[in-house]
Design a protein around this motif. Structure first.
Motif, PDB file in Angstrom:
ATOM      1  N   PRO A   1       0.811  -1.225   0.000  1.00  0.00           N
ATOM      2  CA  PRO A   1       0.000   0.000   0.000  1.00  0.00           C
ATOM      3  C   PRO A   1       0.844   1.274   0.000  1.00  0.00           C
ATOM      4  CG  PRO A   1      -0.004  -1.021   2.169  1.00  0.00           C
ATOM      5  CD  PRO A   1       0.675  -1.980   1.256  1.00  0.00           C
ATOM      6  N   ASP A   2       2.120   1.163   0.404  1.00  0.00           N
ATOM      7  CA  ASP A   2       2.985   2.337   0.454  1.00  0.00           C
ATOM      8  C   ASP A   2       3.797   2.512  -0.826  1.00  0.00           C
ATOM      9  OD1 ASP A   2       2.113   2.887   3.048  1.00  0.00           O
ATOM     10  OD2 ASP A   2       3.579   1.520   3.915  1.00  0.00           O
ATOM     11  N   CYS A   3       3.478   1.688  -1.839  1.00  0.00           N
ATOM     12  CA  CYS A   3       4.121   1.808  -3.158  1.00  0.00           C
ATOM     13  C   CYS A   3       3.065   1.601  -4.240  1.00  0.00           C
ATOM     14  CB  CYS A   3       5.257   0.793  -3.291  1.00  0.00           C
ATOM     15  SG  CYS A   3       6.282   0.996  -4.761  1.00  0.00           S
ATOM     16  N   ASN A   4       1.951   2.350  -4.084  1.00  0.00           N
ATOM     17  CA  ASN A   4       0.859   2.317  -5.067  1.00  0.00           C
ATOM     18  C   ASN A   4       0.332   0.900  -5.316  1.00  0.00           C
ATOM     19  OD1 ASN A   4       1.012   5.168  -5.588  1.00  0.00           O
ATOM     20  ND2 ASN A   4       2.827   4.762  -6.837  1.00  0.00           N
ATOM     21  N   ASN A   5       0.270   0.109  -4.241  1.00  0.00           N
ATOM     22  CA  ASN A   5      -0.243  -1.263  -4.303  1.00  0.00           C
ATOM     23  C   ASN A   5       0.533  -2.146  -5.277  1.00  0.00           C
ATOM     24  OD1 ASN A   5      -2.288  -1.261  -2.327  1.00  0.00           O
ATOM     25  ND2 ASN A   5      -3.713  -0.254  -3.729  1.00  0.00           N
ATOM     26  N   GLU A   6       1.804  -1.847  -5.465  1.00  0.00           N
ATOM     27  CA  GLU A   6       2.649  -2.697  -6.302  1.00  0.00           C
ATOM     28  C   GLU A   6       2.911  -4.017  -5.575  1.00  0.00           C
ATOM     29  OE1 GLU A   6       7.184  -2.543  -8.128  1.00  0.00           O
ATOM     30  OE2 GLU A   6       6.033  -0.668  -7.928  1.00  0.00           O
TER      31      GLU A   6
ATOM     32  N   VAL B   1       4.680  -0.415   8.274  1.00  0.00           N
ATOM     33  CA  VAL B   1       5.053   0.481   7.173  1.00  0.00           C
ATOM     34  C   VAL B   1       5.931  -0.298   6.206  1.00  0.00           C
ATOM     35  CG1 VAL B   1       6.022   2.721   6.578  1.00  0.00           C
ATOM     36  CG2 VAL B   1       5.055   2.358   8.847  1.00  0.00           C
ATOM     37  N   PHE B   2       5.627  -0.178   4.911  1.00  0.00           N
ATOM     38  CA  PHE B   2       6.333  -0.950   3.901  1.00  0.00           C
ATOM     39  C   PHE B   2       7.258  -0.048   3.086  1.00  0.00           C
ATOM     40  CE2 PHE B   2       2.155  -2.787   4.761  1.00  0.00           C
ATOM     41  CZ  PHE B   2       2.549  -4.024   5.282  1.00  0.00           C
ATOM     42  N   GLU B   3       8.345  -0.628   2.608  1.00  0.00           N
ATOM     43  CA  GLU B   3       9.381   0.147   1.917  1.00  0.00           C
ATOM     44  C   GLU B   3       8.779   0.889   0.719  1.00  0.00           C
ATOM     45  OE1 GLU B   3      12.699   1.811   0.275  1.00  0.00           O
ATOM     46  OE2 GLU B   3      11.581   0.338  -0.913  1.00  0.00           O
ATOM     47  N   SER B   4       9.072   2.188   0.645  1.00  0.00           N
ATOM     48  CA  SER B   4       8.400   3.059  -0.329  1.00  0.00           C
ATOM     49  C   SER B   4       8.760   2.739  -1.775  1.00  0.00           C
ATOM     50  CB  SER B   4       8.734   4.527  -0.022  1.00  0.00           C
ATOM     51  OG  SER B   4      10.135   4.743  -0.113  1.00  0.00           O
ATOM     52  N   GLY B   5       9.908   2.081  -1.992  1.00  0.00           N
ATOM     53  CA  GLY B   5      10.299   1.696  -3.348  1.00  0.00           C
ATOM     54  C   GLY B   5      10.093   0.219  -3.626  1.00  0.00           C
TER      55      GLY B   5
ATOM     56  N   PHE C   1      -2.391  -1.044   8.674  1.00  0.00           N
ATOM     57  CA  PHE C   1      -1.748  -1.748   7.573  1.00  0.00           C
ATOM     58  C   PHE C   1      -1.319  -0.738   6.521  1.00  0.00           C
ATOM     59  CE2 PHE C   1      -1.698  -4.183   3.607  1.00  0.00           C
ATOM     60  CZ  PHE C   1      -0.951  -5.289   3.970  1.00  0.00           C
ATOM     61  N   GLY C   2      -0.031  -0.377   6.569  1.00  0.00           N
ATOM     62  CA  GLY C   2       0.487   0.612   5.634  1.00  0.00           C
ATOM     63  C   GLY C   2       0.629   1.977   6.283  1.00  0.00           C
ATOM     64  N   GLY C   3       1.641   2.713   5.838  1.00  0.00           N
ATOM     65  CA  GLY C   3       1.884   4.034   6.410  1.00  0.00           C
ATOM     66  C   GLY C   3       0.999   5.118   5.841  1.00  0.00           C
TER      67      GLY C   3
ATOM     68  N   ALA D   1     -13.094   2.560   0.644  1.00  0.00           N
ATOM     69  CA  ALA D   1     -12.816   1.351  -0.132  1.00  0.00           C
ATOM     70  C   ALA D   1     -11.357   0.922  -0.061  1.00  0.00           C
ATOM     71  CB  ALA D   1     -13.215   1.579  -1.591  1.00  0.00           C
ATOM     72  N   ASP D   2     -10.440   1.874   0.189  1.00  0.00           N
ATOM     73  CA  ASP D   2      -9.014   1.537   0.239  1.00  0.00           C
ATOM     74  C   ASP D   2      -8.658   0.689   1.463  1.00  0.00           C
ATOM     75  OD1 ASP D   2      -7.898   3.141  -2.066  1.00  0.00           O
ATOM     76  OD2 ASP D   2      -8.932   4.717  -0.952  1.00  0.00           O
TER      77      ASP D   2
END
Length: 250
Positions: free
Chosen positions: A89-94, A142-146, A210-212, A233-234
């Protein structure tokens, strides 16, 4: 047999000079040996001390970070660095495998408006984590931004942060917010119409955000004494939790 006693010889001028040189050389060699022993002893003491003491601060090469680890003058606690596989979620749901993730706890009595945490791994890899809107006492993943990954045995050598704490409003004197799953109901407690509100919320998953990232939704116009429904919804991974309400007119 002769009764004459042997005379003891006294060294001559040349032999005295030779003995003097030998004595000086002996003194110099002894001094060098003593100095070498002292240096070796000091080095051994230093190595023993550095091996038994914990580092005062993170960031120097060769240090190993252990968790939990405190940041922001003790206001934030990084409980662990772990791996996560799935949508980030911290990288545009990649989507990714073994994505680097931090578990962070706001152990202060203040609202953490933002936190950017930089992590350096032993192999030189730089990781960046960004979190928003963490209420006092709340835990967040928090998940890595890249979307970078880490290995199970990778070693963390440095953590540093840039965090901001401030007061936020839920407008409790004007608004009542209730949540069921991802549905947020906003009720106007006043006798006047309220417009231009925005609701900020996190996705709550098993008592952990869940997510930053914070998701924000406009409410539209709320009539006096009326209510509106907002679909967060997110927050499909869990339930929505409102962390702030803002009046855009202010």
């Amino acid at each position: 047999m002769s009764n004459k006693r042997r005379k003891k010889r006294t060294p001559g001028r040349k032999s005295k000079k030779a003995l003097s040189k030998i004595w000086i050389i002996s003194v110099v060699v002894a001094a060098i040996l003593i100095a070498a022993i002292a240096i070796a002893a000091a080095y051994i003491r230093k190595m023993e001390k550095s091996g038994s003491e914990k580092p005062d601060s993170a960031g120097e090469m060769g240090e190993r970070i252990t968790f939990p680890y405190e940041l922001a003058d003790g206001k934030l606690k990084v409980a662990s660095l772990f791996q996560y596989s799935g949508l980030n979620p911290d990288c545009n749901n990649e989507e990714g495998e073994d994505i680097a993730a931090l578990e962070i706890v706001n152990q202060s009595n203040e609202f953490c408006k933002s936190a950017e945490i930089h992590v350096r791994m032993e192999d030189g890899t730089e990781l960046v984590f960004r979190a928003e809107d963490i209420p006092a006492g709340r835990k967040i993943w928090v998940f890595e931004s890249g979307n970078q990954s880490v290995g199970q045995d990778d070693v963390c050598e440095e953590l540093r942060d840039n965090s901001e704490f401030e007061k936020v409003s839920l407008m409790e004197d004007q608004i009542r917010a209730s949540v069921e799953d991802t549905t947020i109901t906003i009720e106007n407690l006043t006798g006047e119409e309220i417009t231009d509100l925005t609701v900020g919320c996190h996705c709550l998953f098993e008592d952990t955000y869940f997510g930053g990232v914070t998701y924000s939704y406009p409410t539209g116009t709320i009539p006096a004494g009326g209510r509106v429904i907002v679909d967060a919804a997110d927050c499909y991974m869990g339930t929505a939790e409102v962390v702030w309400i803002s009046n855009n007119e202010e």
